[in-house]
Design an enzyme around this catalytic site. Sequence first.
Site, PDB file in Angstrom:
ATOM      1  N   GLU A 183      -2.413   1.611   5.928  1.00 34.69           N
ATOM      2  CA  GLU A 183      -2.760   2.555   4.717  1.00 34.69           C
ATOM      3  C   GLU A 183      -3.758   3.518   4.886  1.00 34.69           C
ATOM      4  OE1 GLU A 183      -0.463   1.639   1.141  1.00 34.69           O
ATOM      5  OE2 GLU A 183       1.278   0.684   2.281  1.00 34.69           O
ATOM      6  N   GLU A 201       1.566  -5.654   0.557  1.00 35.52           N
ATOM      7  CA  GLU A 201       0.481  -6.003  -0.893  1.00 35.52           C
ATOM      8  C   GLU A 201       0.352  -7.220  -1.529  1.00 35.52           C
ATOM      9  OE1 GLU A 201      -0.818  -2.236  -2.281  1.00 35.52           O
ATOM     10  OE2 GLU A 201      -2.159  -1.490  -0.681  1.00 35.52           O
TER      11      GLU A 201
HETATM   12  C1  GCB Z   1      -1.420   1.431  -1.578  1.00 32.28           C
HETATM   13  C2  GCB Z   1       0.485   1.404  -1.609  1.00 32.28           C
HETATM   14  C3  GCB Z   1       1.711   2.508  -2.076  1.00 32.28           C
HETATM   15  C4  GCB Z   1       1.013   3.183  -2.069  1.00 32.28           C
HETATM   16  C5  GCB Z   1      -0.804   3.869  -1.944  1.00 32.28           C
HETATM   17  C6  GCB Z   1      -1.174   4.890  -3.166  1.00 32.28           C
HETATM   18  O1  GCB Z   1      -2.053   0.920  -1.077  1.00 32.28           O
HETATM   19  O2  GCB Z   1       0.608   0.430  -0.255  1.00 32.28           O
HETATM   20  O3  GCB Z   1       2.542   1.976  -1.940  1.00 32.28           O
HETATM   21  O4  GCB Z   1       1.281   4.318  -2.472  1.00 32.28           O
HETATM   22  O5  GCB Z   1      -1.266   2.803  -2.420  1.00 32.28           O
HETATM   23  O6  GCB Z   1      -1.016   5.785  -2.490  1.00 32.28           O
HETATM   24  O7  GCB Z   1      -1.526   4.424  -4.155  1.00 32.28           O
END
Ligand code: GCB
Length: 559
Positions: A469, A381
């Site tokens: 993710e 990101e």
């Molecule tokens: C994301 C990040 C990750 C966070 C996740 C979240 O996009 O890459 O590091 O922990 O979201 O749970 O907000």
Amino acid sequence: MIYPKSNEYRSVLNLNGIWHFKTLNESYDPCIPLQNYTPMAVPASMNELVTDANVQKHVGKVVYETDFSIPLNGDMEYRLRIGATSHKCDVYLNGVFIGEGTNGFLPIDLALKNIQKTNRLSVVIDNRLDAETFPAGRIKNGKQIINFDFYNFTGIHRDVLVYSVPKKNIKDITIHTAVDGDYRKIKIDVDTSCDDVRFEILDKQKNLILESESSEIIIDDPHLWSTRDPYLYTLVVKSECDRYEERFGIRKIEVKGDKLLLNDEPIYLKGFGMHEDFFLLGKGNCCAVNIRNFELLKWINANSFRTSHYPYSEEIMDLADEYGMLVIDEVPAVGMIHWEQNFGEKGANEKTLKLHKELISQLYDRDKNHPSVIMISVANEAETKEAESEAYFKDVIEYTKSVWDRPVTIVELYKSDETLASKYADVISINRYFGWYFDHGDLSVVYEQMKEELQKWHDKYQKPIIVTEFGADTIEGLHAIPAESFSEEFQLEYIKENCNAFDEFDFCIGEHVWNFADFKTKQGITRVRGNRKGVFTKDRQPKLSAHFLRQRWGNILDK
Ligand code: GCB
């Protein structure tokens, strides 16, 4: 870079245990043994052990010291290997500066030229993050600002080993398998000061299967490494003066059209983004936790994970080889968001770019011989939509391709028509939270929005896509029918809706749920004692969705 191992030529002294520890608010003289210290565990994060909030939240330097004695042998060279400290560190032996670590997640390997029979080892760690560090951060009025979502732990996080090698020794081994696409062909590069080296190949049971004087070897009818059968050979490099054993697996990994091929067959990635994080240990490496994690990955029928958002310990990488897990190996390029704050004049610059590349090459030195490493992620990101970011990430990705012989990706936050980076990657990786960070709590939008998103990325880039993710915070034991956000039912339905969208497209080649287990973050109004998107609780027990994933992934068979 080969890992310290003991055998008839080499020995290893493990310095893990209780060290002397202090936060540094004044200057530090490494020539004087530390005064007014407290005992501290190594490896571990100090933040999970101390009870004083000022120490726990300390921004700046801390010092760790230990004494050790060792029988010296004049024919040997002595070295120090620290698996990782978070973050930068300066290392002193007997008051003399011997070297530094540039980041929090890769090993430091230093010559101990001034070693005595009795020694004092001091490690001064600086936990501050700014625009020129990896991960990136900012210091404002003495406070650490971070743009990433995991706790900024401080400590010596991996093993500290003093090891001896013969003066003429084997320094490094690179094992190339499936050379020219031929599974039988192995090529070995050895960096050595020994006059002659010979090779042996042992099978999984450690039976000798061939000997060779040449570094180009043919293994007839090779047993391939795969997720279902992670077969490992051992290469023995021998000479009159030294000997080293390195495990390896024979496999091919490549991107062809919309597919990721493992050993010429399409593979679908099932698994997680993870974190190194456990009660009391913080980021301290622990083989018991590592085993539990891999047992759970097997139980849930996962075949892969991403080392979000930094390289994991060498011990974890060894287990990935052994358990047949495919790893997307990520460098600690996280928090590189907002070009105007973190890049350009005030931030990332020539120096940052240089360090970013250095990390990619250090990662190669460490992980190149792991068959489990199938892809390199150059950032999570990051800022990829500002005009200036194109040249930066083009350079980083092209450099990665020149160093690594594996597919390269960059994990994207922005939309397909915003990013300027993904066109240079081999595989598209996206993090998406429809129905969570957008339209929060509305499960009815998830399937359609995810489908539309995947289609757009594919239309634009015609490349395979991994959803690196997707997830929902879930408090174990919280139930609701109909499903409400934060309940176990919501996480289950949320994951199902996303999966239904992935199943619509052949170009979608993987799903990594965020996250494997709950983990610590900084405090925040969206974080109830950390990020709770784990499919497993922090003590590594399943939430409701784990049973669904186990069944789903059990039905998607790896070839
Ligand atoms: C994301 C990040 C990750 C966070 C996740 C979240 O996009 O890459 O590091 O922990 O979201 O749970 O907000």
